[in-house]
Motif scaffolding. Structure first.
Motif, mmCIF file in Angstrom:
data_model
loop_
_atom_site.group_PDB
_atom_site.id
_atom_site.type_symbol
_atom_site.label_atom_id
_atom_site.label_comp_id
_atom_site.label_asym_id
_atom_site.label_seq_id
_atom_site.Cartn_x
_atom_site.Cartn_y
_atom_site.Cartn_z
ATOM 1 N N VAL A 192 -24.233 16.390 17.548
ATOM 2 C CA VAL A 192 -22.991 15.616 17.394
ATOM 3 C C VAL A 192 -21.867 16.616 17.070
ATOM 4 N N THR A 193 -21.396 17.295 18.087
ATOM 5 C CA THR A 193 -20.430 18.378 17.924
ATOM 6 C C THR A 193 -19.134 17.875 17.305
ATOM 7 N N PRO A 194 -18.593 18.597 16.324
ATOM 8 C CA PRO A 194 -17.320 18.190 15.722
ATOM 9 C C PRO A 194 -16.168 18.347 16.708
ATOM 10 N N PRO A 195 -14.999 17.777 16.416
ATOM 11 C CA PRO A 195 -13.866 17.880 17.333
ATOM 12 C C PRO A 195 -13.496 19.329 17.636
ATOM 13 N N VAL A 196 -13.086 19.571 18.859
ATOM 14 C CA VAL A 196 -12.606 20.892 19.239
ATOM 15 C C VAL A 196 -11.178 21.040 18.735
ATOM 16 N N VAL A 197 -10.922 22.085 17.980
ATOM 17 C CA VAL A 197 -9.616 22.300 17.366
ATOM 18 C C VAL A 197 -9.106 23.692 17.711
ATOM 19 N N ASN A 198 -7.813 23.856 17.644
ATOM 20 C CA ASN A 198 -7.187 25.162 17.823
ATOM 21 C C ASN A 198 -6.675 25.591 16.455
ATOM 22 N N MET A 199 -7.458 26.428 15.778
ATOM 23 C CA MET A 199 -7.129 26.815 14.417
ATOM 24 C C MET A 199 -5.844 27.641 14.388
ATOM 25 N N PRO A 200 -5.063 27.518 13.315
ATOM 26 C CA PRO A 200 -3.805 28.260 13.215
ATOM 27 C C PRO A 200 -4.025 29.727 12.846
ATOM 28 N N ASP A 201 -4.781 30.422 13.693
ATOM 29 C CA ASP A 201 -5.049 31.840 13.429
ATOM 30 C C ASP A 201 -4.335 32.759 14.417
ATOM 31 N N GLY A 202 -3.499 32.174 15.291
ATOM 32 C CA GLY A 202 -2.710 32.958 16.211
ATOM 33 C C GLY A 202 -3.425 33.413 17.461
ATOM 34 N N LEU A 203 -4.705 33.012 17.641
ATOM 35 C CA LEU A 203 -5.479 33.499 18.781
ATOM 36 C C LEU A 203 -5.553 32.502 19.926
ATOM 37 N N ASN A 204 -5.206 31.240 19.669
ATOM 38 C CA ASN A 204 -5.251 30.212 20.712
ATOM 39 C C ASN A 204 -6.631 30.152 21.368
ATOM 40 N N GLN A 205 -7.630 29.988 20.515
ATOM 41 C CA GLN A 205 -9.018 29.915 20.988
ATOM 42 C C GLN A 205 -9.665 28.645 20.434
ATOM 43 N N PRO A 206 -9.496 27.502 21.110
ATOM 44 C CA PRO A 206 -10.109 26.260 20.630
ATOM 45 C C PRO A 206 -11.620 26.390 20.502
ATOM 46 N N ARG A 207 -12.154 25.747 19.497
ATOM 47 C CA ARG A 207 -13.603 25.765 19.266
ATOM 48 C C ARG A 207 -13.972 24.585 18.369
ATOM 49 N N PRO A 208 -15.262 24.178 18.305
ATOM 50 C CA PRO A 208 -15.662 23.109 17.391
ATOM 51 C C PRO A 208 -15.224 23.437 15.961
ATOM 52 N N ALA A 209 -14.673 22.461 15.289
ATOM 53 C CA ALA A 209 -14.050 22.671 13.983
ATOM 54 C C ALA A 209 -14.975 23.421 13.021
ATOM 55 N N PRO A 210 -14.500 24.525 12.448
ATOM 56 C CA PRO A 210 -15.312 25.303 11.498
ATOM 57 C C PRO A 210 -15.279 24.681 10.108
ATOM 58 N N PHE A 211 -15.998 23.580 9.949
ATOM 59 C CA PHE A 211 -15.945 22.797 8.716
ATOM 60 C C PHE A 211 -17.003 23.192 7.699
#
Length: 640
Positions: free
Chosen positions: A184-203
């Protein structure tokens, strides 16, 4: 009169320190080494030296002495043999642990101490766990960046797409094979780290608790870098649809926060390292949902895109993951790991009040006192059962390897209670249906276990469980398969068994096949009440969704044998913090043939709104398999 050593060249000093640290990582290919087992270590060294003598580095010998330098040389040789932690080491470790578990548990009677029965692979490390009201268990953590348990497998300092979360459901009804697990993969998010690399939320390393409609709110996580930076993530897992919802960001990032559900059904979120990185804990308290939104009560109420509100009082915890509990007076008790940081929070007036400092055991004679505010490491705390009106006290235990005592807070005052057999950190202590306590897991410290950073060879004494009876007395119980410390977890299942999991280093170190996708493990403990004869039967719960003080009617083919009915909250835990635990006795109002009429708790202060496991118990304390009951607010909620 002492003789001064000659100055140590910086290059040699750095090399010596590195090898001393590496020596703690040394493993025997023949199986797990016991922590502090000096005789066994000596035997291993003697054998290895006799087979192929090692030679000390002359420069090291000049600085450290011949014997110490030879130890370094042997360490380098053993580490080179181990390499990247081969499969043979993992296989032999697991075999040795199974054999030692069987030998250790021969003297325990299952009818008195319970027993461990099943051990099977899992697709997730389960740094976080939640017993869902569907009967399934949610496991979530991170996508590993390393499979060698002598290194850091979590992407704590990773910035970019490798810093990602993952989640799975285990359905006990489907058994223990791969088919019992669903991703049950978490939502794909674009973290505000300046890299513009969406990935499953690192929760991972977030905080969580349940909403009144059985959904799980998850807050915070890992932004990456700076020793662990807090993410502003706000997510909800829907167990009914088995999907995740993403909500508006929190005001601050949180890495290692705590979350608790209050009597109003809203979640209070406290503590955690901010988005600036490790060493920047936030005092800001937030609330979900914000006051402009009603709490979700029905299964169809989907918190998605909702905002989080600011709570007026702050919570300046010096250390992360404080224990939070809502007790029968309706206040939130915030019990920090630093002994002087003990507070209550009034959810109506949004104020904070101080409590007396916890009387932790002082250091022994000659020991160096920890710095002010240091406090305990990760350890468990439990709201103690107190009848049908809900808990009015908390027992704090664990988190200090040198202090086996337990500490009870009741009526705003602390008292020292019966000690456990020994102090341990990273333990998980659970309320069982019969109101006894069970401690599983534990360690010497966070990750060194007394053996060096990231070493999976924990002190094996922490494999032994402990049991607390109704009178508060503790006794040691059977040993579990793996020594699980940091990131270990456990929950009570609806059938009365206990699921034990977690600790990614131990799971990687004992993986029977490191190349498949099942790098975690689960073991099942059967409490003594499952080995004391027949169990009561719980048939139908005719009104599974009730308001407070309402009658709950159930059927039972063994109604005449039922002496108690209890509600046990399903729990969600991480880092030894479990804010959801709760045990309530229900009054049995009447009996008629195969039917029982029970009375729901008197108020939301006694039991916050949400889903609970309903157990029927007989005179021997054996519980039925649970049914599910939802306690609803008398008014409010999204759905009438």
């Amino acid at each position: 009169m002492s003789r001064r050593n000659p100055p140590v060249p910086r290059r040699l000093l750095a090399a010596a320190v590195a090898v001393c640290a590496a020596s703690a990582l040394t493993v025997s290919v023949a199986g797990p080494a016991l922590a502090h087992d000096h005789d066994r270590t000596a035997d291993t060294q003697t054998s290895a030296t006799a087979a192929d003598p090692v030679k000390a580095d002359p420069d090291e010998a000049a600085v450290l002495g011949e014997e110490h330098a030879e130890e370094h040389a042997l360490t380098r040789k053993l580490l080179a043999a181990v390499g990247e932690y081969p499969q043979s080491t993992r296989t032999e470790r697991l075999k040795a642990l199974g054999e030692s578990q069987a030998a250790a548990n021969t003297g325990f009677d299952p009818s008195e101490s319970g027993r461990f029965r099943e051990y099977f692979p899992s697709p997730d490390f389960a740094a976080h766990i939640a017993q869902l009201p569907t009967g399934k268990v949610l496991l979530f953590s991170f996508e590993r960046i390393e499979k060698n348990p002598q290194k850091e497998p979590a992407p704590t300092d990773t910035i970019g797409k490798e810093n990602a979360g993952r989640a799975y459901l285990w359905d006990p009804a489907k058994g223990t094979g791969t088919a019992a697990f669903t991703k049950v993969t978490p939502p794909v998010v674009n973290m505000p780290d300046g890299l513009n690399q969406p990935r499953p939320a690192p929760f991972f390393c977030a905080g969580h608790s349940f909403l009144p409609n059985g959904m799980l709110g998850v807050f915070g996580g890992n932004l990456g870098g700076n020793g662990g930076s807090g993410a502003k993530l706000s997510l909800v897992f829907d167990p009914w649809q088995e999907v995740w919802y993403q909500n508006k960001d929190m005001a601050v990032g949180r890495w290692y926060p705590s979350v608790v559900t209050g009597m109003d059904g809203r979640q209070l979120i406290m503590s955690g390292q901010s988005e600036l990185g490790w060493g920047t804990p936030t005092a800001i308290v937030e609330r979900f949902p914000a006051l402009d939104k009603s709490v979700p009560v029905a299964k169809t109420d989907k918190p998605e895109g909702w905002s989080i509100g600011r709570f007026k009082a702050d919570a300046p915890f010096k250390r992360d993951y404080p224990h939070l509990f809502s007790l029968r007076d309706g206040r939130i008790y915030g019990l920090g790991r630093s002994p002087e940081q003990q507070w209550t929070f009034d959810i109506n007036t949004e104020t904070r009040t101080s409590l007396p400092a916890r009387p932790d055991n002082p250091p022994g004679p000659g020991a160096m006192a920890p710095p002010q505010g240091f406090g305990r490491n990760y350890g468990s705390a439990v709201p103690l059962p107190a009848g049908f009106r809900g808990p009015d006290s908390v027992l704090v235990l664990g988190g200090d390897r040198d202090d086996p005592n337990t500490y009870q807070l009741v009526g705003g005052q602390w008292s020292k209670q019966q000690p456990r057999a020994f102090g341990r950190t990273q333990d998980d202590t659970l309320l069982l249906p019969d109101a006894t306590l069970l401690t599983v897991n534990g360690a010497f410290d966070i990750r060194d276990y007394g053996n060096g950073t990231y070493n999976p060879n924990a002190d094996l004494k922490y494999r032994q469980t402990e049991l607390r009876d109704a009178n508060g007395n503790w006794k040691l119980g059977p040993a579990q398969r793996l020594p699980r410390g940091y990131h270990s977890n456990a929950v009570v299942l609806p059938d009365g068994r206990v699921m034990v999991t977690g600790d990614e280093l131990q799971q990687l170190a004992n993986d029977p096949d490191i190349n498949d996708d099942m790098n975690g493990s689960i073991e099942i403990y059967e409490p003594a009440y499952l080995h004391q004869g027949s169990r009561p039967n719980l048939g139908l719960v005719f009104n599974p969704s009730v308001t407070y003080n309402e009658k709950i009617t159930v059927s039972s083919s063994t109604a005449n044998d039922v002496t108690r009915a209890v509600l046990l909250a399903p729990t969600t835990a991480t880092h030894s913090v479990n804010t959801s635990q709760r045990h309530l006795e229900l009054r049995i109002k009447s009996r008629s043939g195969n039917f029982l009429e029970l009375q729901a708790p008197p108020s939301a202060a006694a039991a916050p709104p949400g889903y609970y496991m309903l157990f029927l118990l007989n005179e021997e304390g054996a519980p039925s398999t649970a049914g599910w009951v939802q306690l609803k607010p008398a008014s409010g909620g999204l759905t009438p």
